[in-house]
Design a protein around this motif. Sequence first.
Motif, mmCIF file in Angstrom:
data_model
loop_
_atom_site.group_PDB
_atom_site.id
_atom_site.type_symbol
_atom_site.label_atom_id
_atom_site.label_comp_id
_atom_site.label_asym_id
_atom_site.label_seq_id
_atom_site.Cartn_x
_atom_site.Cartn_y
_atom_site.Cartn_z
ATOM 1 N N ASP A 16 0.832 15.238 2.333
ATOM 2 C CA ASP A 16 1.367 15.905 3.518
ATOM 3 C C ASP A 16 2.434 14.981 4.110
ATOM 4 O O ASP A 16 2.118 13.911 4.647
ATOM 5 N N GLU A 17 3.704 15.391 4.015
ATOM 6 C CA GLU A 17 4.822 14.494 4.343
ATOM 7 C C GLU A 17 5.704 15.071 5.456
ATOM 8 O O GLU A 17 6.801 15.597 5.202
ATOM 9 N N PRO A 18 5.258 14.972 6.703
ATOM 10 C CA PRO A 18 6.099 15.474 7.801
ATOM 11 C C PRO A 18 7.321 14.607 8.060
ATOM 12 O O PRO A 18 8.230 15.023 8.780
ATOM 13 N N TYR A 19 7.367 13.412 7.503
ATOM 14 C CA TYR A 19 8.487 12.498 7.719
ATOM 15 C C TYR A 19 9.683 12.818 6.824
ATOM 16 O O TYR A 19 10.762 12.263 6.989
ATOM 17 N N HIS A 76 0.837 -1.196 0.000
ATOM 18 C CA HIS A 76 0.000 0.000 0.000
ATOM 19 C C HIS A 76 0.874 1.249 0.000
ATOM 20 O O HIS A 76 1.998 1.222 0.516
ATOM 21 N N PRO A 77 0.372 2.346 -0.530
ATOM 22 C CA PRO A 77 1.109 3.612 -0.388
ATOM 23 C C PRO A 77 1.345 3.935 1.092
ATOM 24 O O PRO A 77 0.448 3.807 1.919
ATOM 25 N N GLY A 78 2.555 4.353 1.389
ATOM 26 C CA GLY A 78 2.942 4.644 2.770
ATOM 27 C C GLY A 78 3.722 3.535 3.429
ATOM 28 O O GLY A 78 4.381 3.768 4.452
ATOM 29 N N ASP A 79 3.660 2.301 2.903
ATOM 30 C CA ASP A 79 4.420 1.191 3.478
ATOM 31 C C ASP A 79 5.921 1.416 3.282
ATOM 32 O O ASP A 79 6.353 1.899 2.217
ATOM 33 N N ILE A 80 6.706 1.052 4.282
ATOM 34 C CA ILE A 80 8.164 1.006 4.134
ATOM 35 C C ILE A 80 8.525 -0.416 3.746
ATOM 36 O O ILE A 80 8.289 -1.345 4.531
ATOM 37 N N VAL A 81 9.055 -0.594 2.540
ATOM 38 C CA VAL A 81 9.298 -1.926 2.002
ATOM 39 C C VAL A 81 10.798 -2.165 1.844
ATOM 40 O O VAL A 81 11.573 -1.238 1.581
ATOM 41 N N VAL A 82 11.166 -3.434 2.023
ATOM 42 C CA VAL A 82 12.524 -3.899 1.749
ATOM 43 C C VAL A 82 12.459 -4.747 0.488
ATOM 44 O O VAL A 82 11.607 -5.629 0.375
ATOM 45 N N VAL A 131 6.832 3.384 -0.145
ATOM 46 C CA VAL A 131 5.958 3.338 -1.319
ATOM 47 C C VAL A 131 5.154 4.631 -1.383
ATOM 48 O O VAL A 131 4.466 4.999 -0.420
ATOM 49 N N ILE A 132 5.243 5.319 -2.539
ATOM 50 C CA ILE A 132 4.502 6.562 -2.737
ATOM 51 C C ILE A 132 3.277 6.337 -3.615
ATOM 52 O O ILE A 132 2.203 6.891 -3.362
ATOM 53 N N ALA A 133 3.417 5.508 -4.638
ATOM 54 C CA ALA A 133 2.304 5.243 -5.549
ATOM 55 C C ALA A 133 2.385 3.803 -6.016
ATOM 56 O O ALA A 133 3.479 3.221 -6.115
ATOM 57 N N THR A 134 1.241 3.211 -6.305
ATOM 58 C CA THR A 134 1.161 1.824 -6.759
ATOM 59 C C THR A 134 0.615 1.770 -8.184
ATOM 60 O O THR A 134 0.336 2.811 -8.800
ATOM 61 N N GLY A 135 0.490 0.540 -8.702
ATOM 62 C CA GLY A 135 0.080 0.358 -10.085
ATOM 63 C C GLY A 135 -1.224 1.048 -10.421
ATOM 64 O O GLY A 135 -2.211 0.923 -9.692
ATOM 65 N N GLY A 136 -1.217 1.803 -11.530
ATOM 66 C CA GLY A 136 -2.412 2.539 -11.960
ATOM 67 C C GLY A 136 -2.449 3.968 -11.487
ATOM 68 O O GLY A 136 -3.197 4.789 -12.045
ATOM 69 N N THR A 195 1.718 3.617 9.223
ATOM 70 C CA THR A 195 1.413 4.290 7.959
ATOM 71 C C THR A 195 1.084 5.753 8.241
ATOM 72 O O THR A 195 0.230 6.042 9.089
ATOM 73 N N PRO A 196 1.748 6.701 7.581
ATOM 74 C CA PRO A 196 1.438 8.117 7.809
ATOM 75 C C PRO A 196 -0.015 8.438 7.476
ATOM 76 O O PRO A 196 -0.649 7.784 6.644
ATOM 77 N N ALA A 197 -0.522 9.448 8.113
ATOM 78 C CA ALA A 197 -1.939 9.797 7.984
ATOM 79 C C ALA A 197 -2.317 10.140 6.553
ATOM 80 O O ALA A 197 -3.449 9.881 6.124
ATOM 81 N N THR A 198 -1.382 10.700 5.786
ATOM 82 C CA THR A 198 -1.711 11.105 4.415
ATOM 83 C C THR A 198 -2.000 9.920 3.503
ATOM 84 O O THR A 198 -2.607 10.070 2.448
ATOM 85 N N PHE A 199 -1.582 8.711 3.908
ATOM 86 C CA PHE A 199 -1.823 7.511 3.103
ATOM 87 C C PHE A 199 -2.934 6.626 3.664
ATOM 88 O O PHE A 199 -3.323 5.665 3.008
ATOM 89 N N LYS A 200 -3.399 6.900 4.858
ATOM 90 C CA LYS A 200 -4.275 5.945 5.537
ATOM 91 C C LYS A 200 -5.573 5.698 4.782
ATOM 92 O O LYS A 200 -6.041 4.568 4.695
#
Length: 372
Positions: free
Chosen positions: A245-248, A163-169, A214-219, A331-336
């Motif tokens: 809104d990216e306070p991080y 999902h957008p906002g996930d920190i992925v490895v 992750v900022i954006a996903t497929g589509g 997950t940051p609030a802007t992606f929830k």
Amino acid sequence: MSDDARPEEPESADSALDERLADELALHDGTDPRVPDSDGAPPPPAPAAESPAGSTADASAGAPGEHQPRHAGRVGDDAQPTTGRRARRRAAKQQRKRKKAPWWELPALALFAIVVAILVKTFIVQPFYIPSQSMEKTLHGCPGCSGDRILVNKPIYDLRDPHPGDIVVFHAPQGWDDEPRPSVPGNPVLKVVRGFGQLIGFVPPDDLVLVKRVIATGGQTVKGTADGSVYVSKTGPGGQFRKLDEPYVFEDGTDGHAAFGPVTVPKGRLWVMGDHRNDSADSRFHCDDSGSGSNTGATCDPQESTVPIGKVIGKAFIIAWPPSRWRTLGTPATFKQAAFAVNGAIPVGGAAVVTLPLWLLRRRRRRWRRGA
């Protein structure tokens, strides 16, 4: 003079001797001479038995009025004194202490722990070492300091896509080799030590593994402006864009890749960016075909700049080390809203029926993507 009035004659010595002999015979016959006779007269006390050494018996037959031991006069196992039982217990404990564990017990336990750790790492949770500054200040990886160790949830993306906002490895795609690869030692002993360090997450893996958000996903379509703002649209380049809104986000210099796109992310791929925007070789850095990071924002190849979902190892969900930085990675609030938008509720039983086939289909699709 009548017989009744005749005075009682004194007891003779022979009568006294006969009575004593009768008492001793009663002892040999098993009768107790101390039991009162039928006429109510108490019998004389029994003679003290002699010990094998010729001395008198235990003080249990001592003078009247003396304190008698609790177990005096008992016969059989129950008559053993308390000190005897304690001695037997001490001897049994010493015997148990002297009994050593088999030599193979410790190696077997160590092998079992290693097998469990490998299984957990392979299928459930895997620790990772943060080797760079690209995710500061969310994740520390600065040179000369103790980098963060994170725990990665591996099976979560068998049930759903990132999902957008996930920190992925993820494993670095082809061409994403801008960050330095770790050097592998040639010494076999050092290789074993390094492998154990990788197992517990204190040593970076041999291949290039990266961590981004992750900022954006497929589509979805994503773009950035020179002031560092990022916009996402769900309806393509001509649709309505929403500013994140990216306070991080952390910046300690000029960001030469702030302006990019718009780029529509292909299905099955991810647009990822580091939280340390001016020091992250992320999707913006690989926008042009050469991967040199010299893009001006005019062109951006969707395939070269995105990460296949099949390359994703898992979702980082907690900072495990150092203890001073223990915390969850939510997950940051802007992606929830985008990440958890679910209409209605599914009962638990229905969720299990729906989830299992989807999980099997998703695993098959991921294998096909890896093969492609």
